[in-house]
Design an enzyme around this catalytic site. Sequence first.
Site, PDB file in Angstrom:
ATOM      1  CG  ASP A 186      -6.988  -2.612   4.728  1.00 15.99           C
ATOM      2  OD1 ASP A 186      -7.504  -2.289   3.182  1.00 15.99           O
ATOM      3  OD2 ASP A 186      -8.008  -2.955   5.663  1.00 15.99           O
ATOM      4  CG  HIS A 187      -6.292  -2.704  -1.148  1.00 23.29           C
ATOM      5  ND1 HIS A 187      -6.177  -3.900  -1.061  1.00 23.29           N
ATOM      6  CD2 HIS A 187      -7.511  -2.160  -1.597  1.00 23.29           C
ATOM      7  CE1 HIS A 187      -7.539  -4.196  -1.317  1.00 23.29           C
ATOM      8  NE2 HIS A 187      -8.019  -3.312  -1.558  1.00 23.29           N
ATOM      9  CG  HIS A 249     -11.491  -2.770   3.284  1.00 20.17           C
ATOM     10  ND1 HIS A 249      -9.936  -2.665   3.051  1.00 20.17           N
ATOM     11  CD2 HIS A 249     -11.825  -3.455   2.170  1.00 20.17           C
ATOM     12  CE1 HIS A 249      -9.874  -3.547   2.101  1.00 20.17           C
ATOM     13  NE2 HIS A 249     -10.674  -3.931   1.361  1.00 20.17           N
TER      14      HIS A 249
END
Length: 415
Positions: A186-187, A249
Amino acid sequence: MANIIKKTAPTLIFIFGGSGDLNHRKLTPALYNLYVDGFLNDKFSIVGLGRSAYSDKKFRDHLLEGIKQFSRRPDDGKGPWKEFQEHVSYLQMDAGTESEYALLDKKIKETEKAWGEKPSVLFYLSVAPNLFPVIAKGVATIPAAHDEQNARIVIEKPFGHDLQSALELNALLAGLFKEDQIYRIDHYLGKETVQNILALRFANTLFEPIWNNKYIDHVQITAAETVGVEDRGGYYETSGALRDMIQNHILQVLCMVAMEAPVSFEANEIRNKKTDVLKALRRYTKDEVKENAVRGQYGAGWMKGEQVHSYREEKNVAPNSNIDTYAAVKFHIDNWRWQGVPFYVRTGKYLQDKTTMITIHFKQAPKYAFPPEAVDAWRPNRLTLTIQPQNDVRLLFQAKHPGQTMSLDPVEMVF
C-alpha cells in the site's frame, strides 16, 4: 548525526504499467528521491513495461513531468535527473502473452553480463487487479524469478475486489513464489507523516500514557480531494470511494493510530499488531450499517469558480451508475484501550479542501475553576497530523490571553 544511509544491492526493477498513472505520480518520483538521497546503488536499472509505444526518450520525458509535479525535489531536467534518466528505459510488451516474458529473461541476462554480477530483480505490478494473476504466472516462467534471495514480486493495492478474490490471489501467489518473495504494497504507507505516527506515539512518553479511552474522546481520519475522478472513470466504476480509499489506505492509518506498542519494528511484528486492531473492529449487522455508514456521489455544479460534470457524466462511467464517490464510516474498536472511542473516517471527491489528516480529539477538561467569561473560546485539546498537502503535526491547547483578566484562547503549536 551518524550516517545511516544503506545503499541497495545492484538492482533491476521491472515496472508493469510503466506508462500508467501510479508510476508517473508515485513510483518514479519515489525512486528518484532515493537516488538523490544516496540510497540507490550505482548499479540500478528501471525498466518500464507496457503495451503503449514509447521510445526511451519519450518515456523519460513523460516521467520527468511526474518528477516536476510530484517529487519533493522538483527537477527541471538539468539537475540530478540528467544522471538518473540514464538508468531508465522502456520495453514494449503484452503482459497477457506468456512468450513475451522471454524479453525480461533476456534483459536480466544482459544486465548480469554488463554489471559482472547477478542483480537483485524486482517485479512491480502497477496494473489493474485483473492483470495480477496473468502477470504473476508470466513472471513465474522466468528462471531468475525463483531466486529466493534476489527476486521479489510486488503487488499494489487493491489486492482482489472482495474476500474470495483476495484468498484466490493469495493461493495463486503462494503456489508460484515463496512468501518472503511476495510484497503486498500500500504505497500510502510511504508518506512521511504516516511513518511518523509510530515515532510520535512510541518514542515520546508525552503521548503514549494518554493514548486511550480515558483521555481521548474520538478520532477523525479524513482524506478529501478537490477533483473528480478525472480520467479514472473506468477504474472507479469497479471500486468506488469505499474500496479505493477506506478499506486500504485509511484502515492502514487507523491501525497505526490504534495499535499496541510493538516489541520491534520488524515487518511481521508491525503486521501482527495491526491485525489485532482489525480483529477488534466491531462488525455491524445490515441494520447497523445504516446507522454507522453513509455513501454519496457528486453531482454537477460549481467547484472553485469552475463548472464541473456530475460523476455520471464522466468518461467511462455508466449514466445510471450508483458507485460512491464519497464514503464515511463510524468505527468502534472493542478492546480495553479503545472501548467507547469512535473512529470517524471519511473520503470523497470534489470536496472543499484537498487534505488528508488524522485528528485526535481529547476529552474536555473541567471548566469549573474558571469564570464564565474565561471559557467562551474554550476548545478541547486536539492533536492533528496532516499527511497532505503539507506534512506537519499540530497541537491545540488553551493559554491565557495577555492582560489583567483570566481569558483563555486556543493556541496551536506546529512542527
